[in-house]
Design a protein around this motif. Structure first.
Motif, PDB file in Angstrom:
ATOM      1  N   TRP A 108       0.732  -1.391   0.009  1.00 20.99           N
ATOM      2  CA  TRP A 108      -0.030   0.004  -0.065  1.00 20.99           C
ATOM      3  C   TRP A 108       0.938   1.542  -0.031  1.00 20.99           C
ATOM      4  CZ3 TRP A 108      -1.682   2.514   5.023  1.00 20.99           C
ATOM      5  CH2 TRP A 108      -2.392   3.741   4.782  1.00 20.99           C
TER       6      TRP A 108
ATOM      7  N   SER B 259      -2.994   3.976  -9.466  1.00 23.49           N
ATOM      8  CA  SER B 259      -4.163   5.064  -9.487  1.00 23.49           C
ATOM      9  C   SER B 259      -4.676   4.917  -7.879  1.00 23.49           C
ATOM     10  CB  SER B 259      -5.300   4.574 -10.417  1.00 23.49           C
ATOM     11  OG  SER B 259      -5.679   3.324 -10.143  1.00 23.49           O
ATOM     12  N   ASN B 260      -5.441   6.082  -7.882  1.00 22.94           N
ATOM     13  CA  ASN B 260      -6.351   6.159  -6.412  1.00 22.94           C
ATOM     14  C   ASN B 260      -7.034   5.006  -6.295  1.00 22.94           C
ATOM     15  OD1 ASN B 260      -5.120   8.474  -6.016  1.00 22.94           O
ATOM     16  ND2 ASN B 260      -6.702   9.753  -7.044  1.00 22.94           N
ATOM     17  N   SER B 261      -7.708   4.389  -6.908  1.00 23.12           N
ATOM     18  CA  SER B 261      -8.605   3.139  -6.890  1.00 23.12           C
ATOM     19  C   SER B 261      -7.611   1.999  -6.411  1.00 23.12           C
ATOM     20  CB  SER B 261      -9.438   2.889  -8.009  1.00 23.12           C
ATOM     21  OG  SER B 261      -8.344   2.545  -9.249  1.00 23.12           O
TER      22      SER B 261
ATOM     23  N   LYS C   2      -4.574   2.323  -4.936  1.00 21.70           N
ATOM     24  CA  LYS C   2      -4.412   2.624  -3.572  1.00 21.70           C
ATOM     25  C   LYS C   2      -5.350   2.158  -2.580  1.00 21.70           C
ATOM     26  CE  LYS C   2      -0.945   5.776  -4.784  1.00 21.70           C
ATOM     27  NZ  LYS C   2      -0.327   7.326  -4.768  1.00 21.70           N
ATOM     28  N   ARG C   3      -6.608   2.590  -2.949  1.00 18.05           N
ATOM     29  CA  ARG C   3      -7.575   2.434  -1.900  1.00 18.05           C
ATOM     30  C   ARG C   3      -7.948   1.055  -1.712  1.00 18.05           C
ATOM     31  NH1 ARG C   3     -10.575   5.927  -3.968  1.00 18.05           N
ATOM     32  NH2 ARG C   3     -11.733   4.488  -5.690  1.00 18.05           N
TER      33      ARG C   3
END
Length: 254
Positions: free
Chosen positions: A30, A36-38, A40-41
């Motif tokens: 992580w 992308s942000n998705s 990482k989320r």
């Protein structure tokens, strides 16, 4: 999440180790992700899931360990031997985290580390002898007024009585540190032992001699935690507090 666990978890096992490693791997993925942000989320959610799983396992094994230890203490509490119960109580808490103060090693005058047991004991013995050496330059007071010449000391030359020996045996504390013979005080608290001690001590008093074993003992130094090097017996930052005598200076028969 810090990838470091306490070294003092008595309930730690392979299951916890594997789950801890899984949580650490998810944490690194992580934190090091550059997608992308998705992504990482999703990696963060995976890490949180692994961390929650570890927390659940940790609480489970901790509760199980505490219940087992509590049951052991209760069993010892209601047993006939109360000594085991109090010994177990003394080991609860930070006792298991303590490390040995004195390593079986020394640093000689040339800076070489010696681990031979005989060399280590000989170094401690010689250094302690320097601490116990007497000052031959000390002079006794010459002022006759400071000496009480009228004091009656005839009682000191009176024979030792059995009541004195009995009182000394009764006053001895149980379960305390013993000498080199490893005989605890409670073993001597009976009529046969008192009679035997009375005969031995009376014989020593009348003959003016003592057994050579009586000149031996045990020295257990306690060190300061901020000592520079525990392998140097006379470190200047060290506190040597003998709680028992290891070896008294050899004496001839009195």
């Amino acid at each position: 999440m810090k990838p470091k666990k306490s070294l003092y978890k008595p309930y730690w096992n392979e299951t916890l180790s594997r789950q801890w490693d899984e949580a650490c791997i998810a944490d690194k993925k992580w934190l090091k992700s550059k997608g992308s942000n998705s992504l990482k989320r999703s990696l963060k959610e995976a890490f949180c899931a692994e961390r929650k799983a570890f927390d659940r396992l940790n609480r489970k094994f901790k509760r199980r360990y505490q219940q087992e230890e509590r049951q052991k203490l209760e069993d010892k509490l209601y047993s006939l031997n109360q000594r085991d119960f109090w010994r177990s109580i003394g080991k609860v808490g930070i006792h298991n985290e303590r490390s040995k103060c004195i390593p079986c090693a020394i640093v000689d005058d040339n800076g070489i580390v010696q681990t031979d047991k005989a060399a280590v004991l000989d170094r401690w013995k010689n250094d302690f002898k320097t601490l116990f050496s007497s000052d031959n330059t000390a002079q006794l007071p010459t002022n006759i007024d400071n000496v009480n010449t009228e004091r009656d000391v005839s009682e000191l030359n009176a024979p030792i009585t059995r009541d004195e020996v009995l009182q000394a045996v009764i006053s001895a504390k149980n379960r305390k540190a013993t000498g080199i013979d490893d005989i605890p005080a409670e073993v001597l608290k009976n009529e046969v032992s008192v009679d035997l001690l009375y005969e031995i001590i009376s014989g020593c008093f009348h003959m003016g001699k003592v057994p050579s074993q009586w000149t031996m003992g045990v020295i257990n130094p306690i060190l300061k935690p901020n000592a520079d090097d525990n392998r140097k017996p006379l470190d200047e930052n060290r506190l040597l507090r003998p709680i028992k005598v290891k070896e008294l200076p050899s004496q001839e028969d009195l």
